[in-house]
Design a protein around this motif. Structure first.
Motif, PDB file in Angstrom:
ATOM      1  N   ILE A 118      32.660  11.498   2.554  1.00 16.39           N
ATOM      2  CA  ILE A 118      33.859  11.668   3.367  1.00 16.39           C
ATOM      3  C   ILE A 118      33.442  12.251   4.718  1.00 16.39           C
ATOM      4  O   ILE A 118      32.672  13.221   4.768  1.00 16.39           O
ATOM      5  CB  ILE A 118      34.865  12.627   2.685  1.00 16.39           C
ATOM      6  CG1 ILE A 118      35.105  12.239   1.222  1.00 16.39           C
ATOM      7  CG2 ILE A 118      36.156  12.709   3.487  1.00 16.39           C
ATOM      8  CD1 ILE A 118      35.719  10.899   0.996  1.00 16.39           C
ATOM      9  N   PHE A 119      33.975  11.666   5.789  1.00 10.80           N
ATOM     10  CA  PHE A 119      33.671  12.078   7.151  1.00 10.80           C
ATOM     11  C   PHE A 119      34.956  12.269   7.946  1.00 10.80           C
ATOM     12  O   PHE A 119      35.933  11.555   7.707  1.00 10.80           O
ATOM     13  CB  PHE A 119      32.850  10.996   7.879  1.00 10.80           C
ATOM     14  CG  PHE A 119      31.547  10.669   7.239  1.00 10.80           C
ATOM     15  CD1 PHE A 119      30.391  11.338   7.598  1.00 10.80           C
ATOM     16  CD2 PHE A 119      31.470   9.656   6.286  1.00 10.80           C
ATOM     17  CE1 PHE A 119      29.173  11.020   7.006  1.00 10.80           C
ATOM     18  CE2 PHE A 119      30.250   9.332   5.699  1.00 10.80           C
ATOM     19  CZ  PHE A 119      29.102  10.014   6.055  1.00 10.80           C
ATOM     20  N   SER A 120      34.937  13.183   8.905  1.00 13.45           N
ATOM     21  CA  SER A 120      35.987  13.208   9.907  1.00 13.45           C
ATOM     22  C   SER A 120      35.730  12.022  10.824  1.00 13.45           C
ATOM     23  O   SER A 120      34.583  11.753  11.186  1.00 13.45           O
ATOM     24  CB  SER A 120      35.933  14.501  10.722  1.00 13.45           C
ATOM     25  OG  SER A 120      36.271  15.614   9.927  1.00 13.45           O
ATOM     26  N   GLU A 121      36.789  11.300  11.170  1.00 13.72           N
ATOM     27  CA  GLU A 121      36.635  10.124  12.022  1.00 13.72           C
ATOM     28  C   GLU A 121      35.920  10.516  13.313  1.00 13.72           C
ATOM     29  O   GLU A 121      36.267  11.491  13.965  1.00 13.72           O
ATOM     30  CB  GLU A 121      38.012   9.523  12.318  1.00 13.72           C
ATOM     31  CG  GLU A 121      37.962   8.124  12.849  1.00 13.72           C
ATOM     32  CD  GLU A 121      39.325   7.458  12.869  1.00 13.72           C
ATOM     33  OE1 GLU A 121      39.378   6.247  12.679  1.00 13.72           O
ATOM     34  OE2 GLU A 121      40.344   8.161  13.070  1.00 13.72           O
ATOM     35  N   GLY A 122      34.862   9.767  13.647  1.00 13.49           N
ATOM     36  CA  GLY A 122      34.085  10.021  14.851  1.00 13.49           C
ATOM     37  C   GLY A 122      32.934  10.992  14.671  1.00 13.49           C
ATOM     38  O   GLY A 122      32.201  11.268  15.615  1.00 13.49           O
ATOM     39  N   SER A 123      32.743  11.512  13.467  1.00 12.55           N
ATOM     40  CA  SER A 123      31.669  12.461  13.204  1.00 12.55           C
ATOM     41  C   SER A 123      30.676  11.872  12.205  1.00 12.55           C
ATOM     42  O   SER A 123      31.074  11.191  11.265  1.00 12.55           O
ATOM     43  CB  SER A 123      32.244  13.762  12.636  1.00 12.55           C
ATOM     44  OG  SER A 123      31.203  14.656  12.303  1.00 12.55           O
ATOM     45  N   ALA A 124      29.402  12.157  12.411  1.00  9.15           N
ATOM     46  CA  ALA A 124      28.373  11.658  11.501  1.00  9.15           C
ATOM     47  C   ALA A 124      28.062  12.640  10.375  1.00  9.15           C
ATOM     48  O   ALA A 124      27.356  12.295   9.430  1.00  9.15           O
ATOM     49  CB  ALA A 124      27.095  11.357  12.280  1.00  9.15           C
ATOM     50  N   GLU A 125      28.592  13.867  10.463  1.00  9.38           N
ATOM     51  CA  GLU A 125      28.318  14.870   9.445  1.00  9.38           C
ATOM     52  C   GLU A 125      29.337  14.768   8.321  1.00  9.38           C
ATOM     53  O   GLU A 125      30.550  14.748   8.562  1.00  9.38           O
ATOM     54  CB  GLU A 125      28.358  16.271  10.047  1.00  9.38           C
ATOM     55  CG  GLU A 125      27.220  16.537  11.001  1.00  9.38           C
ATOM     56  CD  GLU A 125      27.201  17.980  11.457  1.00  9.38           C
ATOM     57  OE1 GLU A 125      28.286  18.570  11.627  1.00  9.38           O
ATOM     58  OE2 GLU A 125      26.094  18.503  11.624  1.00  9.38           O
ATOM     59  N   GLY A 126      28.850  14.729   7.095  1.00  6.63           N
ATOM     60  CA  GLY A 126      29.733  14.615   5.944  1.00  6.63           C
ATOM     61  C   GLY A 126      30.558  15.862   5.710  1.00  6.63           C
ATOM     62  O   GLY A 126      30.082  16.980   5.884  1.00  6.63           O
ATOM     63  N   VAL A 127      31.800  15.650   5.313  1.00  2.96           N
ATOM     64  CA  VAL A 127      32.719  16.725   4.953  1.00  2.96           C
ATOM     65  C   VAL A 127      32.618  17.015   3.457  1.00  2.96           C
ATOM     66  O   VAL A 127      32.639  18.156   3.028  1.00  2.96           O
ATOM     67  CB  VAL A 127      34.168  16.323   5.334  1.00  2.96           C
ATOM     68  CG1 VAL A 127      35.191  17.262   4.746  1.00  2.96           C
ATOM     69  CG2 VAL A 127      34.310  16.214   6.834  1.00  2.96           C
ATOM     70  N   ALA A 128      32.499  15.942   2.662  1.00  2.00           N
ATOM     71  CA  ALA A 128      32.419  16.078   1.206  1.00  2.00           C
ATOM     72  C   ALA A 128      31.683  14.881   0.623  1.00  2.00           C
ATOM     73  O   ALA A 128      31.597  13.820   1.249  1.00  2.00           O
ATOM     74  CB  ALA A 128      33.822  16.182   0.604  1.00  2.00           C
ATOM     75  N   ARG A 129      31.158  15.097  -0.580  1.00  6.08           N
ATOM     76  CA  ARG A 129      30.529  14.010  -1.341  1.00  6.08           C
ATOM     77  C   ARG A 129      31.152  14.032  -2.720  1.00  6.08           C
ATOM     78  O   ARG A 129      31.288  15.082  -3.342  1.00  6.08           O
ATOM     79  CB  ARG A 129      29.022  14.225  -1.458  1.00  6.08           C
ATOM     80  CG  ARG A 129      28.323  13.085  -2.193  1.00  6.08           C
ATOM     81  CD  ARG A 129      26.937  13.448  -2.634  1.00  6.08           C
ATOM     82  NE  ARG A 129      26.934  14.493  -3.648  1.00  6.08           N
ATOM     83  CZ  ARG A 129      27.140  14.287  -4.949  1.00  6.08           C
ATOM     84  NH1 ARG A 129      27.373  13.072  -5.409  1.00  6.08           N
ATOM     85  NH2 ARG A 129      27.116  15.296  -5.805  1.00  6.08           N
ATOM     86  N   CYS A 130      31.538  12.860  -3.189  1.00  8.62           N
ATOM     87  CA  CYS A 130      32.208  12.757  -4.476  1.00  8.62           C
ATOM     88  C   CYS A 130      31.557  11.665  -5.310  1.00  8.62           C
ATOM     89  O   CYS A 130      31.234  10.589  -4.793  1.00  8.62           O
ATOM     90  CB  CYS A 130      33.686  12.443  -4.255  1.00  8.62           C
ATOM     91  SG  CYS A 130      34.656  12.450  -5.771  1.00  8.62           S
TER      92      CYS A 130
END
Length: 141
Positions: A118-130
């Motif tokens: 999961i990413f914030s739109e426009g960001s390459a850093e992940g927010v979460a992994r599921c």
């Protein structure tokens, strides 16, 4: 394995069979190696402090993985989550939609295993992994 349901068919399926998620969640693209889903963030997804709630992030991952599996097996509404694990890695960017990038790791006759980043739109850093495992009902004879 071939794609049986493209983004348009998956979005139509969600609108018909799961209208409760179809308003804010949509499938952006389907490819043999990846499905991308979008959660349009609104006030209902925010928790105190203005960040996206964990249940909203989890819901995006669940819908995205479900649709990734359906893209391969067709419209099987009764495929269900039987195991899920989520790692929250960083706070989502404020005021941005979320994207889920899904990959199917194993697709068998009765079980499917997949993961979503999961990413914030426009960001390459992940927010979460599921990661999730789904049970696929047997085909009727």
């Amino acid at each position: 394995m071939e794609i049986l349901m493209d983004a348009d068919r998956l979005n139509a399926f969600l609108a018909t069979d799961f209208p409760q998620v179809a308003d804010g969640c949509s499938i952006r693209s389907v490819a043999p190696d990846k499905l991308v889903a979008l959660l349009q963030i609104g006030d209902q997804h925010l928790r105190p402090g203005g960040t996206v709630s964990g249940p909203s992030i989890f819901a995006l991952a669940d819908v995205a993985i479900y649709c990734a599996i359906l893209s391969r097996i067709g419209p099987v509404a009764l495929a269900v989550t039987i195991n899920a694990s989520i790692d929250f890695m960083r706070k989502p960017a404020a005021g941005r939609n979320l994207l889920a990038e899904c990959r199917i790791l194993k697709l068998g006759r009765s079980l499917a295993v997949a993961e979503a980043m999961i990413f914030s739109e426009g960001s390459a850093e992940g927010v979460a992994r599921c990661s999730m495992t789904y049970s696929i009902p047997p085909k009727r004879q």
